[in-house]
Design a protein around this motif. Sequence first.
Motif, PDB file in Angstrom:
ATOM      1  N   ASN A   1      -3.986   7.886   7.346  1.00 24.76           N
ATOM      2  CA  ASN A   1      -3.688   6.619   6.695  1.00 24.76           C
ATOM      3  C   ASN A   1      -1.992   6.290   5.978  1.00 24.76           C
ATOM      4  N   ARG A   2      -1.750   6.758   5.797  1.00 25.14           N
ATOM      5  CA  ARG A   2      -1.038   7.464   4.896  1.00 25.14           C
ATOM      6  C   ARG A   2       0.592   6.731   6.188  1.00 25.14           C
TER       7      ARG A   2
ATOM      8  N   ALA B   1       2.409   4.605   0.173  1.00 28.77           N
ATOM      9  CA  ALA B   1       2.293   5.805   1.619  1.00 28.77           C
ATOM     10  C   ALA B   1       2.109   7.405   0.722  1.00 28.77           C
ATOM     11  N   SER B   2       2.162   6.778  -0.036  1.00 31.61           N
ATOM     12  CA  SER B   2       1.928   8.117  -0.672  1.00 31.61           C
ATOM     13  C   SER B   2       0.450   8.418  -1.327  1.00 31.61           C
ATOM     14  N   HIS B   3      -0.282   7.577  -1.664  1.00 31.34           N
ATOM     15  CA  HIS B   3      -2.062   7.422  -1.667  1.00 31.34           C
ATOM     16  C   HIS B   3      -2.840   7.780  -0.439  1.00 31.34           C
ATOM     17  N   GLY B   4      -4.104   7.849  -0.696  1.00 32.82           N
ATOM     18  CA  GLY B   4      -4.932   7.607   1.126  1.00 32.82           C
ATOM     19  C   GLY B   4      -5.067   9.214   1.677  1.00 32.82           C
TER      20      GLY B   4
ATOM     21  N   ASP C   1       5.943  14.328   4.756  1.00 32.06           N
ATOM     22  CA  ASP C   1       5.313  14.509   6.362  1.00 32.06           C
ATOM     23  C   ASP C   1       5.938  15.587   7.422  1.00 32.06           C
TER      24      ASP C   1
ATOM     25  N   GLU D   1       1.364  -1.255   0.050  1.00 35.23           N
ATOM     26  CA  GLU D   1       0.053  -0.046   0.055  1.00 35.23           C
ATOM     27  C   GLU D   1       1.088   1.508  -0.014  1.00 35.23           C
TER      28      GLU D   1
ATOM     29  N   ALA E   1       9.270   9.461   3.549  1.00 27.97           N
ATOM     30  CA  ALA E   1       7.871   9.238   3.958  1.00 27.97           C
ATOM     31  C   ALA E   1       7.962  11.236   4.973  1.00 27.97           C
TER      32      ALA E   1
ATOM     33  N   CYS F   1       0.141   3.842   7.798  1.00 21.05           N
ATOM     34  CA  CYS F   1       1.307   2.311   6.662  1.00 21.05           C
ATOM     35  C   CYS F   1       3.132   2.683   7.115  1.00 21.05           C
TER      36      CYS F   1
END
Length: 305
Positions: free
Chosen positions: A131-132, A124-127, A177, A122, A173, A135
């Motif tokens: 949630n990102r 990490a850049s989506h959603g 962020d 999944e 990440a 994950c």
Amino acid sequence: MFAKGPMKDDIESAGPQRSLPPSSPGTAAVLAAAAFGAAPGMHPLPAAHDVEQRWHRAVALGGQGRYAAARAELSRLRREVGPTGAWASLVASTEASLLRQLGGHRVAAASDGRALAAVGTEAASHGDPENRIRCVRARCDALTGLAADSLGTGGLAASRDLLTRCTAVLDEAEDADGDAPFLRQRIRLAWVSAESALAGGDFSTARVFADRAAALASRYGSVRHTIKSDLIRAASLTGDADSEPARELAREVFDRCAEHGLIPLRWAAAMMLAGVGDSPEAVAAVNACAATIVRRGGRFVPMGV
């Protein structure tokens, strides 16, 4: 004097045994403080009312050495979240940490493997952002867990490869962020990196990583993470010709663990003190902590199993 904490065989009373006062903050805040904040010894803990609270409760119980209760909480949580996703991954990696604490590195590796599979690929850049971030945290917990498992079974090269993978995940990440959401993951990465250096006999590099963990823990605000970082700092000092600094720091950790009810870390500190020849009382402390852990549902795994 060896330590200020209790030295009798039965140390069930060591550490805080506080009930929540009527004016206590909300359950979520209390469980978060017990898991990753200023009140790791809080007991009894309030009942959890959602997934995150239940996970925090399990983490806090594990830190106190209440293994049976922690496993029961994780079992309920596993049924609630299912086999895939970030929460399923965090459940599996938390189960692995409980196993690893008591020497079960091989079986912990299976749980950490499930944790990595649960979060899958999944991106990490989506959603949504929450949630990102979750994950990324779950993936890193699984990778550092697998690295620690590898160390426990003699796989130093594999451990270092896993730490490199975790570093890459965090670097990517944090570009998106910042570092604040991932302080706990950076602390864990520093812990296992220090342990990897120790396994290779490189005490100076271990000290660099241990100091990094301690600095990050002071920012993170978790008493338990600060104490464990200091325990690893003490281990990194055991390579010096003068063993007194290592002994002093390990004694301090031992006492702070008693103050906060952190029996597994207190046991580890007592093991270190016994290893550096602190005093005959250190062996008694090891046995007392081990007896408490067993009463609370801990299952020690013999070395090499």
